[in-house]
Design an enzyme around this catalytic site. Structure first.
Site, PDB file in Angstrom:
ATOM      1  CB  CYS A 114     -20.536 -20.368 -16.051  1.00 58.89           C
ATOM      2  SG  CYS A 114     -22.305 -20.256 -15.721  1.00 58.89           S
ATOM      3  CG  HIS A 251     -19.114 -22.493 -13.306  1.00 62.64           C
ATOM      4  ND1 HIS A 251     -19.436 -21.343 -12.609  1.00 62.64           N
ATOM      5  CD2 HIS A 251     -20.308 -23.017 -13.723  1.00 62.64           C
ATOM      6  CE1 HIS A 251     -20.753 -21.185 -12.621  1.00 62.64           C
ATOM      7  NE2 HIS A 251     -21.300 -22.182 -13.277  1.00 62.64           N
ATOM      8  CG  ASN A 281     -24.112 -20.883 -10.951  1.00 63.60           C
ATOM      9  OD1 ASN A 281     -23.354 -20.011 -11.358  1.00 63.60           O
ATOM     10  ND2 ASN A 281     -24.546 -21.861 -11.734  1.00 63.60           N
TER      11      ASN A 281
END
Length: 326
Positions: A114, A251, A281
């Site tokens: 990420c 993120h 996500n």
């Protein structure tokens, strides 16, 4: 002669197929209300069976090219951040290089999960300011649906697929990059991993080989405890304060996590740009997707001070403080 690195274009791509929260009600014990309350996610995009990370990376670059009418024929490096490469080798970046027919471009993949896109931007800045390259494509792209176990309620509701791309170019008089920071807490890497190995890499036996395994509480605790420090360190390097920020782009892992990070850092929640509500996500793609949405909504303006902070598997992190130059 000065050598600066400047962001000159950005683009994105998300697959057509939508998987909303109600779809999970037929798969695992959950509900739309439960998912939204705990994550802030409403839906996510899912790639087709024959659609891979190189495909969506390429389409994000085409979007960048179309929106800004930039010439990519002299791109001399492609940095593709992903943990879901088509193959172990060749790299996704090599496939993108081939699709774009860029005969003189280098190509590398990086895997910082990420945090990958912010690492990629920092690498591009270093390559350009050192004089090694003059035009770098930085891509963050994931097809996480292909490594998600849809029987695991704790992870399957979170992840989606998507891609974002930035073009970073040499400039003699203007830079996008102000300060950066990076690090990792590898001892806590067991909190988020995906493996095809049969033997244990960490102190405990590997679970569910081939799929994402996440200790959500462990990652949440680490992020809320450490990201505020990373924010402060990055701003201090350039003698800025949180009050100077126009936008904060963390993120997009979880809306509740982002709210806690903002509250602990003293950053207004409405300054945080997110992509998770309708994309979920998407790991290395969350930050460029969040910026793309903000550009489409006319939020980000030329000259805005924007702090990007990626964090996740590793547990690795990377931050980039930029002046928006588009």
């Amino acid at each position: 002669m000065n050598s600066f690195a400047k962001i000159t274009a950005q683009g994105s791509y998300v697959p057509e197929q939508i998987m909303d929260n109600h779809d999970f009600e037929n798969i695992v014990d959950t509900s739309d209300e439960w998912i939204q309350q705990r994550t802030g996610i409403v839906e996510r995009r899912i790639t087709k069976e024959d659609e891979y990370t190189s495909d969506i990376s390429y389409k994000a670059v085409l979007d960048l090219q179309e929106k800004y009418q930039v010439d990519l024929s002299d791109v001399d490096m492609i940095v593709n951040a992903t943990l879901t490469a088509d193959y172990k080798t060749p790299s996704v970046a090599s496939y993108v290089q081939a699709k774009l027919e860029l005969e003189n471009a280098g190509a590398i993949d990086i895997n910082a999960a990420c945090a990958g896109f912010t690492y990629g931007l920092n690498i591009a800045n270093g390559l350009i300011t050192s004089g090694q390259n003059k035009k770098v494509l930085v891509i963050g792209a994931e097809t996480l649906s292909k490594i998600t176990d849809y029987k695991d309620r704790g992870t399957c509701i979170l992840f989606g697929d998507g891609a974002g791309a930035f073009l970073v170019e040499y400039s003699e008089d203007e830079t996008s990059f102000v300060a950066s920071d990076a690090g990792s807490d590898g001892k806590k890497g067991h909190n988020l991993y995906c493996s095809e190995l049969s033997e244990a890499m960490f102190d405990e036996a590997l679970e569910n080989p081939g799929f994402i395994v996440q200790n959500g509480r462990g990652v949440y605790k680490w992020a809320v405890g450490n990201v505020p420090r990373i924010i402060e360190q990055t701003l201090n390097k350039a003698n800025y304060t949180k009050e100077d920020l126009d936008w904060f782009v963390p993120h997009s892992a979880n809306a509740r996590m982002i709210e806690s990070i903002c509250d602990k850092s003293g950053i207004a929640r409405d300054k945080a740009l997110k992509s998770l509500e309708y994309y979920g996500n998407t790991s290395s793609a969350t930050i460029p997707l969040a910026i793309d949405l903000a550009v489409k909504e006319n939020k980000i303006k030329k000259g805005d001070l924007v702090l990007l902070v990626g964090f996740g598997g590793g547990l690795a992190y990377a931050s980039t403080l930029i002046k928006w130059t588009l």
